[in-house]
Write an enzyme that holds these catalytic residues in place. Structure first.
Site, mmCIF file in Angstrom:
data_model
loop_
_atom_site.group_PDB
_atom_site.id
_atom_site.type_symbol
_atom_site.label_atom_id
_atom_site.label_comp_id
_atom_site.label_asym_id
_atom_site.label_seq_id
_atom_site.Cartn_x
_atom_site.Cartn_y
_atom_site.Cartn_z
ATOM 1 N N GLU A 171 0.796 -1.237 0.000
ATOM 2 C CA GLU A 171 0.000 0.000 0.000
ATOM 3 C C GLU A 171 0.825 1.283 0.000
ATOM 4 O O GLU A 171 0.587 2.185 0.813
ATOM 5 C CB GLU A 171 -0.971 -0.011 1.198
ATOM 6 C CG GLU A 171 -1.898 -1.210 1.157
ATOM 7 C CD GLU A 171 -2.817 -1.325 2.378
ATOM 8 O OE1 GLU A 171 -2.708 -0.486 3.277
ATOM 9 O OE2 GLU A 171 -3.637 -2.260 2.394
ATOM 10 N N ASN A 213 2.098 -5.169 -3.176
ATOM 11 C CA ASN A 213 0.690 -5.452 -2.897
ATOM 12 C C ASN A 213 -0.082 -4.157 -2.636
ATOM 13 O O ASN A 213 0.398 -3.294 -1.883
ATOM 14 C CB ASN A 213 0.633 -6.347 -1.641
ATOM 15 C CG ASN A 213 -0.734 -6.944 -1.392
ATOM 16 O OD1 ASN A 213 -1.335 -7.535 -2.282
ATOM 17 N ND2 ASN A 213 -1.236 -6.801 -0.169
ATOM 18 N N HIS A 250 -10.482 -5.891 -2.665
ATOM 19 C CA HIS A 250 -11.593 -5.758 -1.706
ATOM 20 C C HIS A 250 -12.717 -5.048 -2.446
ATOM 21 O O HIS A 250 -12.655 -3.842 -2.676
ATOM 22 C CB HIS A 250 -11.166 -4.929 -0.491
ATOM 23 C CG HIS A 250 -10.082 -5.563 0.320
ATOM 24 N ND1 HIS A 250 -10.287 -6.692 1.078
ATOM 25 C CD2 HIS A 250 -8.781 -5.227 0.512
ATOM 26 C CE1 HIS A 250 -9.174 -7.024 1.702
ATOM 27 N NE2 HIS A 250 -8.241 -6.157 1.361
ATOM 28 N N GLU A 279 -6.249 -10.529 -1.439
ATOM 29 C CA GLU A 279 -7.106 -10.284 -0.268
ATOM 30 C C GLU A 279 -8.571 -10.232 -0.690
ATOM 31 O O GLU A 279 -9.341 -9.387 -0.218
ATOM 32 C CB GLU A 279 -6.699 -8.984 0.437
ATOM 33 C CG GLU A 279 -5.237 -8.945 0.836
ATOM 34 C CD GLU A 279 -4.838 -7.695 1.606
ATOM 35 O OE1 GLU A 279 -5.715 -6.948 2.082
ATOM 36 O OE2 GLU A 279 -3.616 -7.463 1.737
ATOM 37 N N ASP A 281 -12.287 -10.175 -1.192
ATOM 38 C CA ASP A 281 -13.594 -10.281 -0.544
ATOM 39 C C ASP A 281 -14.553 -9.406 -1.335
ATOM 40 O O ASP A 281 -14.153 -8.418 -1.952
ATOM 41 C CB ASP A 281 -13.578 -9.950 0.962
ATOM 42 C CG ASP A 281 -12.885 -8.657 1.321
ATOM 43 O OD1 ASP A 281 -12.754 -7.766 0.459
ATOM 44 O OD2 ASP A 281 -12.468 -8.515 2.492
HETATM 45 O O1 G2I Z 1 -7.830 -3.669 6.090
HETATM 46 C C1 G2I Z 1 -7.986 -4.843 5.352
HETATM 47 C C2 G2I Z 1 -6.673 -5.275 4.787
HETATM 48 C C3 G2I Z 1 -6.165 -4.275 3.768
HETATM 49 N N1 G2I Z 1 -4.928 -4.694 3.177
HETATM 50 C C4 G2I Z 1 -3.859 -5.025 4.111
HETATM 51 C C5 G2I Z 1 -4.330 -6.015 5.164
HETATM 52 O O2 G2I Z 1 -3.326 -6.254 6.112
HETATM 53 C C6 G2I Z 1 -5.591 -5.516 5.860
HETATM 54 O O3 G2I Z 1 -5.973 -6.495 6.822
HETATM 55 C C7 G2I Z 1 -6.569 -5.981 7.989
HETATM 56 C C8 G2I Z 1 -6.955 -7.144 8.887
HETATM 57 O O4 G2I Z 1 -7.947 -7.892 8.218
HETATM 58 C C9 G2I Z 1 -7.505 -6.622 10.199
HETATM 59 O O5 G2I Z 1 -7.696 -7.714 11.096
HETATM 60 O O6 G2I Z 1 -5.616 -5.175 8.634
HETATM 61 C C10 G2I Z 1 -6.148 -4.558 9.802
HETATM 62 C C11 G2I Z 1 -5.095 -3.627 10.353
HETATM 63 O O7 G2I Z 1 -3.858 -4.300 10.508
HETATM 64 C C12 G2I Z 1 -6.537 -5.650 10.824
HETATM 65 O O8 G2I Z 1 -7.169 -5.030 11.913
HETATM 66 C C13 G2I Z 1 -6.573 -5.198 13.126
HETATM 67 C C14 G2I Z 1 -7.171 -4.181 14.071
HETATM 68 O O9 G2I Z 1 -6.843 -2.886 13.576
HETATM 69 C C15 G2I Z 1 -6.591 -4.348 15.429
HETATM 70 O O10 G2I Z 1 -7.210 -3.472 16.308
HETATM 71 C C16 G2I Z 1 -6.763 -5.782 15.884
HETATM 72 O O11 G2I Z 1 -6.107 -5.964 17.117
HETATM 73 O O12 G2I Z 1 -6.813 -6.495 13.615
HETATM 74 C C17 G2I Z 1 -6.182 -6.730 14.832
HETATM 75 C C18 G2I Z 1 -6.346 -8.185 15.214
HETATM 76 O O13 G2I Z 1 -7.680 -8.566 15.204
#
Ligand code: G2I
Length: 478
Positions: A171, A213, A250, A279, A281
């Protein structure tokens, strides 16, 4: 997907310059033609991973380490997918919580699980403006550049040999018009931070595919897509080591599946990189959602270098956008209409030339030891397989990536013979069974990539010391 804004300063010399050389191209360009719709056969695969593997591709999911104790979740993961991405466990804040102290516990649980199941692992992600630990967020300039490169080097070295593809940089481009880089503390260390990260990753794990990515890079007409395309084109021109582009994909109402998605995949692939849908969805439900999943699968299968699809979660309730019910399984783990559409698209899409003699069931135990005496005559043109390879070489070593492509008939196995120059030796290989380490060496398929439909391809690789081979590889089909 936090958003910040961009500028650049500074320079840093690269530590290692790698040559990318296309060494030889054997017979047979892949035919990309019409997608045929045929009735499912008795041999149709019954899981996403198995069906993707029949196309020489993977079908993966992002998973969370803390859900590995959920038997419904793990049951779906083990049954359906042949590639895994840690959803959060390899992010910088997870792997280097304080500077110089690395914590791989959660990521290891996922990597070990995947490897025990024979699944590939996509590493996500080595360098990113987001999910940085507090110590890194507070850094800038040369110390930050050094810390970022150290992070890339340490993590990629730790997982060396275990990662199929790394999202080296995630990103790095801004949304909206203009195609500018995203502002971030990393961007402010100098515009060359991305290539520096790729070079560090290649040096640390020469066997992993290195991907850039991003999201909102699906629509070919968008400035952000064009900007990423130009960066990849520039990297390929200048020999910056990059092997793949990840389209996060996404999709929702604000960022819908674009009708030119296939064009985007084709155009990136034409730069000489793999394209991975990393990714996926798709928010929605019912037939509309199912149809979009079908379109995405059809588009990927139409582009030979689109070599894998990963969905960003397992059940809707596991999604970062759970309220949009964007995944293939409902909250109870039941298959949705979107699942059925995805699987049937995988099964109904033979590679562009359907096999004239469709193979019966592939052998359950493909030969682990390829024949020691290869036939001296290559198989008849078109009927067997062909192999091409490219090499990334540096002083004293090299990594070769070999692409095996079936001819005009489906094959159940393959073996590729190559000759290493005197003094060179194979040190490790992936997605193939090597026999011999020097001189005449041979690589046979492994269980999941031996069967190829007509015209379909798969890749394996090996790493060696000394000088890379230069002669054409000889592929023998079985
Ligand atoms: O935002 C969707 C994706 C966009 N591209 C990069 C990916 O890495 C990203 O994934 C999301 C995860 O699906 C989420 O699960 O990235 C977020 C930020 O890293 C993730 O969210 C985080 C929350 O911000 C935290 O508060 C939480 O502790 O997930 C963590 C674990 O559940």
């Amino acid at each position: 997907m936090t958003k910040t804004s961009a500028w650049d300063t500074g320079r840093r010399s690269t530590r290692l310059r790698l040559r990318t050389t296309v060494v030889s191209i054997a017979a047979g360009a892949l035919a990309v033609g019409t997608i045929l719709t045929v009735a499912p056969t008795a041999n149709a695969a019954t899981t996403l991973g198995a069906s993707a593997a029949a196309h020489g591709r993977y079908f993966g999911a992002a998973i969370a380490a803390h859900k590995l104790s959920d038997s419904t979740y793990v049951g779906i993961v083990n049954r359906e997918f042949n590639s895994i991405t840690p959803e959060n466990e390899m992010k910088i804040n997870a792997t280097e919580p304080s500077q110089g102290r690395f914590d791989y516990a959660a990521a290891d649980r996922i990597v070990n699980h995947a490897r025990a199941q024979g699944m590939k692992v996509r590493g996500h992600t080595l360098a990113w403006h987001s999910q940085q630990p507090a110590w890194m967020e507070g850094m800038s300039g040369s110390p930050l550049r050094q810390a970022m490169l150290n992070h890339v080097t340490q993590v990629a070295t730790y997982y060396r040999g275990k990662i199929d593809s790394w999202d080296v940089v995630n990103e790095a481009f801004a949304d909206g018009n203009g195609g500018a880089r995203r502002d971030s503390n990393l961007q402010r260390t100098g515009n060359d931070w991305i290539e520096a990260a790729f070079r560090a990753a290649r040096a640390a794990d020469p066997g992993a595919k290195l991907c850039y990515n991003d999201y909102n890079t699906d629509n070919w007409n968008w400035d952000k897509t064009q900007a990423v395309y130009r960066m990849v084109q520039d990297f390929k021109t200048r020999g910056v080591p990059i092997d793949c582009v990840g389209l996060q994909s996404h999709f929702n109402q604000g960022s819908p599946y674009p009708s030119n998605y296939r064009t985007t995949l084709q155009n990136f692939a034409a730069l000489g990189v793999d394209v991975q849908i990393t990714e996926l969805d798709i928010e929605g439900s019912g037939a509309t959602q199912a149809n979009t999943y079908r379109n995405v699968v059809n588009d990927c299968l139409a582009v030979p270098r689109c070599n894998g699809i990963t969905v960003w979660g397992v059940r809707d309730s596991d999604s970062w956008r759970a309220s949009g019910t964007p995944l293939l399984f409902d909250n109870n783990g039941n298959k949705k209409q979107a699942y059925d559409a995805t699987l049937s698209a995988l099964n109904l899409n033979p590679p562009s030339n359907p096999p004239s003699n469709p193979p019966s069931n592939p052998p359950s135990n493909p030969p682990s030891n390829p024949p020691s005496n290869p036939p001296s005559d290559p198989p008849p043109s078109g009927a067997g397989c062909s192999a091409t390879f490219s090499v990334n070489a540096w002083t004293g070593g090299f990594v070769a990536t070999v692409k095996v492509t079936a001819g005009t008939s489906a094959i159940n196995g393959w073996s590729v013979a190559m000759n290493l120059p005197a003094g060179s030796a194979v040190t490790n290989s992936w997605s193939a069974q090597a026999s011999g380490t020097s001189g005449a060496v041979r690589f046979g398929n492994v269980s999941y990539n031996g069967r190829l439909n007509a015209g379909a391809g798969t890749e394996f690789g090996f790493q060696g010391t000394g000088t890379a081979p230069s002669g054409a590889p000889v592929c023998t089909a079985s």
